[in-house]
Motif scaffolding. Sequence first.
Motif, PDB file in Angstrom:
ATOM      1  N   GLY A  25       0.824  -1.203   0.000  1.00  0.00           N
ATOM      2  CA  GLY A  25       0.000   0.000   0.000  1.00  0.00           C
ATOM      3  C   GLY A  25       0.857   1.251   0.000  1.00  0.00           C
ATOM      4  N   ASP A  26       0.200   2.407  -0.102  1.00  0.00           N
ATOM      5  CA  ASP A  26       0.899   3.693  -0.054  1.00  0.00           C
ATOM      6  C   ASP A  26       1.981   3.788  -1.130  1.00  0.00           C
ATOM      7  OD1 ASP A  26       1.330   6.249   0.922  1.00  0.00           O
ATOM      8  OD2 ASP A  26       2.829   5.606   2.389  1.00  0.00           O
ATOM      9  N   VAL A  27       1.673   3.275  -2.319  1.00  0.00           N
ATOM     10  CA  VAL A  27       2.643   3.296  -3.418  1.00  0.00           C
ATOM     11  C   VAL A  27       2.651   4.662  -4.073  1.00  0.00           C
ATOM     12  CG1 VAL A  27       3.223   2.318  -5.673  1.00  0.00           C
ATOM     13  CG2 VAL A  27       2.434   0.826  -3.820  1.00  0.00           C
ATOM     14  N   LEU A  28       3.836   5.255  -4.181  1.00  0.00           N
ATOM     15  CA  LEU A  28       3.980   6.570  -4.793  1.00  0.00           C
ATOM     16  C   LEU A  28       4.186   6.482  -6.303  1.00  0.00           C
ATOM     17  CD1 LEU A  28       6.416   8.121  -2.159  1.00  0.00           C
ATOM     18  CD2 LEU A  28       3.938   8.439  -2.291  1.00  0.00           C
ATOM     19  N   MET A  29       4.825   5.431  -6.747  1.00  0.00           N
ATOM     20  CA  MET A  29       5.120   5.247  -8.169  1.00  0.00           C
ATOM     21  C   MET A  29       5.230   3.769  -8.467  1.00  0.00           C
ATOM     22  SD  MET A  29       7.502   4.316 -10.623  1.00  0.00           S
ATOM     23  CE  MET A  29       8.932   4.125  -9.594  1.00  0.00           C
ATOM     24  N   LYS A  30       4.719   3.365  -9.603  1.00  0.00           N
ATOM     25  CA  LYS A  30       4.852   1.981 -10.030  1.00  0.00           C
ATOM     26  C   LYS A  30       5.281   1.958 -11.484  1.00  0.00           C
ATOM     27  CE  LYS A  30       2.629  -2.528  -9.655  1.00  0.00           C
ATOM     28  NZ  LYS A  30       1.415  -3.260  -9.179  1.00  0.00           N
ATOM     29  N   GLY A  31       6.448   1.355 -11.749  1.00  0.00           N
ATOM     30  CA  GLY A  31       6.959   1.301 -13.109  1.00  0.00           C
ATOM     31  C   GLY A  31       6.345   0.166 -13.910  1.00  0.00           C
ATOM     32  N   LYS A  32       6.534   0.238 -15.207  1.00  0.00           N
ATOM     33  CA  LYS A  32       6.038  -0.814 -16.084  1.00  0.00           C
ATOM     34  C   LYS A  32       6.907  -2.062 -15.946  1.00  0.00           C
ATOM     35  CE  LYS A  32       4.168   2.291 -19.631  1.00  0.00           C
ATOM     36  NZ  LYS A  32       4.240   2.674 -21.070  1.00  0.00           N
ATOM     37  N   PRO A  33       6.298  -3.243 -16.051  1.00  0.00           N
ATOM     38  CA  PRO A  33       7.103  -4.473 -16.019  1.00  0.00           C
ATOM     39  C   PRO A  33       8.126  -4.476 -17.150  1.00  0.00           C
ATOM     40  CG  PRO A  33       4.765  -4.970 -15.770  1.00  0.00           C
ATOM     41  CD  PRO A  33       4.858  -3.521 -16.152  1.00  0.00           C
ATOM     42  N   GLY A  34       9.327  -4.937 -16.842  1.00  0.00           N
ATOM     43  CA  GLY A  34      10.383  -4.975 -17.844  1.00  0.00           C
ATOM     44  C   GLY A  34      11.003  -6.351 -17.955  1.00  0.00           C
ATOM     45  N   GLU A  35      11.690  -6.577 -19.051  1.00  0.00           N
ATOM     46  CA  GLU A  35      12.385  -7.853 -19.277  1.00  0.00           C
ATOM     47  C   GLU A  35      13.769  -7.546 -19.799  1.00  0.00           C
ATOM     48  OE1 GLU A  35      12.060 -11.562 -22.380  1.00  0.00           O
ATOM     49  OE2 GLU A  35      10.245 -11.044 -21.241  1.00  0.00           O
ATOM     50  N   HIS A  36      14.746  -8.237 -19.259  1.00  0.00           N
ATOM     51  CA  HIS A  36      16.143  -8.012 -19.627  1.00  0.00           C
ATOM     52  C   HIS A  36      16.829  -9.363 -19.779  1.00  0.00           C
ATOM     53  CE1 HIS A  36      19.881  -6.001 -20.132  1.00  0.00           C
ATOM     54  NE2 HIS A  36      20.357  -6.249 -18.933  1.00  0.00           N
ATOM     55  N   THR A  37      17.316  -9.641 -20.972  1.00  0.00           N
ATOM     56  CA  THR A  37      17.997 -10.913 -21.248  1.00  0.00           C
ATOM     57  C   THR A  37      19.489 -10.657 -21.456  1.00  0.00           C
ATOM     58  OG1 THR A  37      16.017 -11.838 -22.303  1.00  0.00           O
ATOM     59  CG2 THR A  37      18.114 -12.926 -22.767  1.00  0.00           C
ATOM     60  N   LEU A  38      20.316 -11.441 -20.759  1.00  0.00           N
ATOM     61  CA  LEU A  38      21.766 -11.308 -20.865  1.00  0.00           C
ATOM     62  C   LEU A  38      22.361 -12.598 -21.374  1.00  0.00           C
ATOM     63  CD1 LEU A  38      20.960  -9.868 -17.788  1.00  0.00           C
ATOM     64  CD2 LEU A  38      23.103  -8.789 -18.476  1.00  0.00           C
ATOM     65  N   PHE A  39      23.429 -12.466 -22.135  1.00  0.00           N
ATOM     66  CA  PHE A  39      24.080 -13.600 -22.763  1.00  0.00           C
ATOM     67  C   PHE A  39      25.417 -13.866 -22.096  1.00  0.00           C
ATOM     68  CE2 PHE A  39      21.461 -11.328 -25.787  1.00  0.00           C
ATOM     69  CZ  PHE A  39      20.637 -12.326 -26.275  1.00  0.00           C
ATOM     70  N   ASN A  40      25.771 -15.140 -21.991  1.00  0.00           N
ATOM     71  CA  ASN A  40      27.019 -15.522 -21.331  1.00  0.00           C
ATOM     72  C   ASN A  40      28.002 -16.097 -22.325  1.00  0.00           C
ATOM     73  OD1 ASN A  40      28.757 -15.870 -19.178  1.00  0.00           O
ATOM     74  ND2 ASN A  40      27.090 -16.642 -17.879  1.00  0.00           N
TER      75      ASN A  40
END
Length: 262
Positions: A247-262
């Motif tokens: 509760g009491d959320v001031l800001m909520k960002g959009k869901p993101g996806e990040h793929t990294l390669f090894n």
Amino acid sequence: RDTFLKPTSGLMMPSHATMMIAPIVDEEERKHQQNEYAAGMEDWKEFAETTSNLYGVDMSVLESNFDREQKEYYVLSSRWAELPTSCLLAECVVVKELDMHVCTVEDARGVGLSVGEDEGNGAPFDFDVVGRSYADEDDGGGLAGPISGFAGWFTVDFKSRTDDAGKDVAPQIPNPAYLSTGPEMGYTHWGQQVFHLPSAIPLLADQTTRIQGTLEMMRTKDSARLYNVRLRFSSSRRRSSSQDRDGDVLMKGKPGEHTLFN
């Protein structure tokens, strides 16, 4: 193990392994990688212009492939690091545990995957990162940040068996040992693996940034020792004085996806 170890009385060393991650601040290295990528693309631009002016050859057909190659190497590749504990922004969370006596090849195929698949629901994580407090600024209260990405490492145990088949049959280890490759150990051969975000997440004074998401690791097709990593997460902010995480959320960002390669 399955061929040579006695199923109920044999011992594997290390006996247990645990993988964990934590959010970190590592802006100098993150920005260095971004600058290396930008410099690579500037070099390409100069090369393409020179080739066009001198030889009349249009290299634009190769630009997208070159851009992808540079981005995968400089921005979307994990990095080995020796992080100090001051880089850690929250307590680590466990994303995988393995009992070496009973784990399977499927278990070692990745993290957070569905059986036989290269994706799944992922291993969950949920971090609270407290921004610096105006009231405690002189005392160093809170964290300046920002959140540059995540770091992963592992621990291993050398202890008695805990599985049902062997815990009452196998010899007991009177003096168990423990090895951590985390930042708290200083230099180790293994260090930590760092997964930088394309853009850092800033921390604001007197606010707590919450990072919720999942991590997936899947073995690459080229090497059984290399894994690709997919991070899915969202961020939100609330006042640090609030005890209600949802509760009491001031800001909520959009869901993101990040793929990294090894």
